[in-house]
Structures are given as structure tokens and as C-alpha cells.
Design an enzyme around this catalytic site. Structure first.
Site, PDB file in Angstrom:
ATOM      1  N   TYR A 147     -16.714 109.789 -56.591  1.00  0.00           N
ATOM      2  CA  TYR A 147     -17.285 111.100 -56.908  1.00  0.00           C
ATOM      3  C   TYR A 147     -17.495 111.912 -55.642  1.00  0.00           C
ATOM      4  CZ  TYR A 147     -20.462 114.602 -58.914  1.00  0.00           C
ATOM      5  OH  TYR A 147     -21.053 115.772 -59.319  1.00  0.00           O
ATOM      6  N   ARG A 188     -28.531 109.521 -64.677  1.00  0.00           N
ATOM      7  CA  ARG A 188     -29.349 110.414 -63.875  1.00  0.00           C
ATOM      8  C   ARG A 188     -30.813 110.184 -64.192  1.00  0.00           C
ATOM      9  NH1 ARG A 188     -25.503 115.720 -64.472  1.00  0.00           N
ATOM     10  NH2 ARG A 188     -25.129 114.793 -66.508  1.00  0.00           N
TER      11      ARG A 188
END
Length: 329
Positions: A147, A188
Site C-alpha cells: 500500500y 482501521r
């Protein structure tokens, strides 16, 4: 005549809110998403509007849009740790090949393009708070590298198109953002904690909880992106809320918000998990006249109420159970 904008990743959390904003501003909006991590429910309220159209397409394949385009927002990418750990190759491809296709389309249409970069380009930072001049501390071959490096490449090729082709480009370095339409347990911090609270589970903190994050409510984030797109500034700009808090203190806030009596449990800190994350938004204030307005207390109440009011079936759909242990952002 209305301006026409393409938004990739339109069915995602942030992409769908951007679709809402540009529809509200009178734009003709083309949403594009392959729905690997996005959810069409996020944009179903827009489908019948005459100034919105949806293209189910993977931007790692050739991208074609008929007619004129004034702007492109490139927000297609897995953004949660669970997703990019599960589909690392696709994550790298959408950040590289997908970005190349979007830049090529912008060049063909003479359109201004804004790419969604991330605070993850700073890695586990040795500078605090993080400003746009900091080059970062990233492990390219670690699990997060798929990422982080995809986004760093994305910035590089965007600036190359800007310098070599004279393309109008904008780069938003997005810090932790939250709000309605997030997917529970996507890796998250906020949806993970809220999901555990709704299920009556103890809250899981990685490490000792001393690592920090800074959370920006989605409405503030969208306003910053909107202003950046319409600005004349081509260098990267941090868009985030500098109100920093430790994960341990934040877990306590969640327990207070939900009125539950869960305990806090601790697990091993994942590899390369950033110990500090706080944006220096001096550039955004100066260039965009922007700073966040929504307090964490206000934003978290809105976000918690959203998830609490979803039906049990919908909550189940918004969970992602492929990983029980994951990197937290």
C-alpha cells in the site's frame, strides 16, 4: 454548462461522499468502481439522478469515458489493512497501472486530476508532526509496503506527468478519516473498535496503546479535497485533523461513548505499525484556507449512531471476517 467529473473508487467510503459533494455542487458525476472493496449501497441513492452515472469497471484495465471531462478524482484503491493484506497484487496494480490509466485519460481529455495519496507515505515517521517536506520512513518489502509504495509511486508518476506533459495535477495526502459508510472491522481503528463495542466484545489494542493517531471527520476531509482540486497548487497537501490521541486513550473514549463496560485487551504490535501519526496542516491552511471544523466528540457520535442504527443484517454485510488479527491504521 455543468462541469463533468470522473470519480474512481466511487462506491467506497470516501469516494461515495465525494460523489455526494460534487452532485450537490452541480457537477455531472461519473462514478467508477470494480466493487472489490466498494459497496453499491453507498451510491444507490444517486443512481436515479440525471447528473450521475455509474461504470462498473476495473481501472487496471484500459479506461475510456466518452465525451468531455473537466476533472478526475482518482480514489480507487483498497485503503484498509485487511484489504491490502488480502489482495496485495491488486493494491499495487491499482496504484501503478490504474494511476497510469487515469493520468493518460486526464492527458487525453485535458482534464485536471487529483490523486488520493495517504499519510502512509510517511511510514513510521521520525519527524513529528509530519509535514509535506518529510520524505518518510517506509519498509518497501514489509507487509504494509504494498500500500505504502503503491501510493509513493502514484505521487511520483503524477508529478512526472505534471512536469513532462504540463498536466494539471493535485495530490492529497489523506490522514485517518472516519464517518458513516465505513465498513466495520476493515482493519482501521474506528470501525474495529465500534464493531467490537456493538458486539459486546472487549476492545483490542495492539502494543501498549501508546501509538497515536489523528482522526478527521469525513465532511472535513471532503471539504479539503474539494478546495484542493479547485486550487492552483500542484505539490502534495496534507488533509487531516491534527488533534492527536493515543490508541489507549481513544479506546477509553469509545467505551464512554457507547456506554458499555468492555475491558481493553492487548495484543502484539504488528510489523511496521506507525508509532505516531499527526498531520502538519500549515500548508492546507495557507494554500486552501482549510482546517477541520468537526470535533472528534461530535464526529464520533454521528459515526456511532450511524452504525448503531443499521439493522443486524446490514451490520453483518459491513463486517469483514477474513482476518482476526490485522494491522491497524
Amino acid at each position: 454548462m455543468a462541469k463533468r467529473i470522473l470519480i474512481t473508487g466511487a462506491a467506497g467510503f470516501l469516494g461515495s461522499h465525494l460523489c455526494d459533494r460534487f452532485i450537490k455542487e452541480g457537477f455531472e458525476v461519473i462514478g467508477m468502481d470494480n466493487l472489490i472493496t466498494g459497496d453499491v449501497k453507498n451510491i444507490e441513492h444517486l443512481i436515479k439522478l440525471k447528473n450521475f452515472e455509474f461504470h462498473h469497471h476495473d481501472i487496471t484495465k484500459f479506461v475510456h469515458v466518452a465525451g468531455k471531462l473537466d476533472y478526475i478524482l482518482h480514489f480507487a484503491s483498497p485503503a484498509s489493512p485487511i484489504d491490502y493484506l488480502k489482495i496485495p497484487i491488486q493494491t499495487l496494480k491499482v496504484g501503478s497501472v490504474g494511476t497510469l490509466h487515469c493520468l493518460g485519460l486526464a492527458k487525453e481529455k485535458n482534464a485536471r486530476i487529483l490523486i488520493a495519496s495517504t499519510s502512509e507515505v510517511y511510514g513510521d515517521p521520525q519527524v513529528h508532526p509530519q509535514n509535506e517536506e518529510y520524505y518518510g520512513n517506509v519498509n518497501a518489502i514489509g507487509p504494509r509496503g504494498v500500500y505504502d509504495e503503491a501510493k509513493r509511486f502514484q505521487e511520483s508518476i503524477t508529478m512526472a506527468y505534471h512536469r513532462f506533459h504540463g498536466l494539471e495535477t493535485r495530490i492529497a495526502r489523506i490522514f485517518n478519516t472516519y464517518g458513516p459508510r465505513m465498513r466495520l472491522n476493515d482493519g482501521r481503528v474506528i470501525p474495529a473498535f465500534i464493531g467490537q463495542a456493538l458486539r459486546g466484545e472487549d476492545l483490542t489494542v495492539f502494543g501498549d496503546g501508546s501509538q497515536t493517531r489523528s482522526f478527521c471527520f469525513v465532511d472535513d476531509q471532503v471539504e479539503g479535497i474539494y478546495r484542493l482540486l479547485l486550487s492552483d497548487y500542484s505539490e502534495p497537501v496534507n488533509i487531516g485533523n491534527p488533534d492527536e490521541i493515543s490508541i489507549l486513550d481513544f479506546a477509553s473514549e469509545i467505551i464512554k461513548l457507547t456506554g458499555t463496560d468492555q475491558k481493553i485487551t492487548f495484543e502484539e504490535l504488528p510489523q511496521d505499525d506507525p508509532m505516531q501519526r499527526q498531520p502538519d496542516i500549515s500548508r492546507a491552511k495557507e494554500v486552501l484556507g482549510w482546517e477541520p471544523k468537526v470535533s472528534r466528540e461530535e464526529g464520533m457520535k454521528i459515526t456511532y449512531d450511524y452504525f448503531k442504527n443499521l439493522g443486524a443484517e446490514e451490520l453483518e454485510k459491513r463486517e469483514h471476517k477474513d482476518f482476526s488479527k490485522h494491522i491497524r491504521r
